[in-house]
Write an enzyme that holds these catalytic residues in place. Structure first.
Site, PDB file in Angstrom:
ATOM      1  N   GLY A   1      41.486  49.850  37.980  1.00 34.35           N
ATOM      2  CA  GLY A   1      42.176  49.184  36.882  1.00 34.35           C
ATOM      3  C   GLY A   1      43.594  49.706  36.831  1.00 34.35           C
ATOM      4  O   GLY A   1      43.806  50.915  36.829  1.00 34.35           O
ATOM      5  N   SER A   2      44.588  48.837  36.798  1.00 34.01           N
ATOM      6  CA  SER A   2      45.942  49.344  37.005  1.00 34.01           C
ATOM      7  C   SER A   2      46.979  48.291  36.628  1.00 34.01           C
ATOM      8  O   SER A   2      46.675  47.301  35.975  1.00 34.01           O
ATOM      9  CB  SER A   2      46.109  49.723  38.480  1.00 34.01           C
ATOM     10  OG  SER A   2      45.760  48.621  39.306  1.00 34.01           O
ATOM     11  N   ARG A   3      48.211  48.550  37.107  1.00 39.71           N
ATOM     12  CA  ARG A   3      49.322  47.629  36.872  1.00 39.71           C
ATOM     13  C   ARG A   3      50.247  47.675  38.078  1.00 39.71           C
ATOM     14  O   ARG A   3      50.404  48.721  38.721  1.00 39.71           O
ATOM     15  CB  ARG A   3      50.059  48.053  35.606  1.00 39.71           C
ATOM     16  CG  ARG A   3      51.385  47.347  35.370  1.00 39.71           C
ATOM     17  CD  ARG A   3      51.926  47.706  34.013  1.00 39.71           C
ATOM     18  NE  ARG A   3      53.344  47.447  33.887  1.00 39.71           N
ATOM     19  CZ  ARG A   3      54.020  47.553  32.750  1.00 39.71           C
ATOM     20  NH1 ARG A   3      53.402  47.929  31.645  1.00 39.71           N
ATOM     21  NH2 ARG A   3      55.310  47.307  32.718  1.00 39.71           N
TER      22      ARG A   3
END
Length: 225
Positions: free
Chosen positions: A194-196
């Site tokens: 989960g990230s950006r």
């Protein structure tokens, strides 16, 4: 994305980064199923769930970039959480003039393979240790653990892709080195779990996407270069 494309994406084979996790959860599943004890069977069932999650999380579907070289493509699947003017990362040496930044948030349900937005040469990579704030927050761009990649286009202009760890993600993986020559849509890394991903466009280039829009890494057009 059509229903058939969605099904193909879900059933795509896993990226090689999944192999250690699949080996661990697969081994625990077999161990749990092979023993008569209740506790180990429970562990085996939990491991089977983990095995399925890893298959899903690390899926690596094929992508088909547009047959043009004058486009900047999405570097990740996910939802655009901001489109704004921002100063490029100082460590990349791209100057202090604000440029358009498109930030894409990846939930644990998205494909997590990062892809190159354009053709060019990787001329700078800068890693920064940091915090693990919710990656959808604006301050995550400056405070979270991140890996910054500067891509130099054939005409000499620069753009940047920044991999940002999130609240759950604790491991940034980057497969390219300084000097690597890349094409649009090439895989270059991933972030677990989960990230950006932020994309900084060259000066004067305006994004064509808006906040809330859903991105398909390696296919969605972010801007005309």
């Amino acid at each position: 994305m059509s229903l058939i494309q969605s099904i193909k994406s879900v059933l795509a084979p896993p990226h090689r980064a999944a192999f250690p996790f699949l080996a661990l959860t697969g081994g625990l599943t077999l161990l749990g199923r092979a023993t008569p004890w209740r506790a180990t069977r429970i562990i085996g069932n939990l491991a089977l769930g983990g095995f399925g999650f890893c298959l899903y999380f690390f899926r690596d579907p094929k992508r088909f970039p547009p047959a043009r070289t004058d486009l900047a493509l999405a570097s990740a699947d996910g939802r655009v959480v901001s489109v704004e003017l921002a100063t490029p990362p100082a460590a990349l040496g791209m100057g202090s003039e604000p440029v358009w930044r498109v930030a894409t948030f990846l939930s644990v349900l998205n494909v997590h393979i990062n892809r190159m937005p354009a053709a060019g040469t990787v001329t700078k990579i800068a890693y920064h240790a940091g915090q693990f704030l919710n990656a959808s927050l604006d301050k995550a761009s400056d405070l979270n653990e991140r890996n910054e990649v500067r891509l130099t286009l054939e005409d000499g202009r620069h753009l940047a892709v920044v991999q940002i760890a999130g609240l759950i993600a604790r491991r940034i993986v980057c497969y390219v080195d300084e000097g690597s020559v890349v094409e649009p849509g090439d895989r270059f890394g991933l972030i677990r779990f989960g990230s950006r991903t932020d994309l900084y466009l060259p000066p004067g280039v305006t994004p064509l996407v808006s906040t809330g829009q859903i991105m398909v890494g390696g296919e969605t057009v972010i801007a005309h270069l």
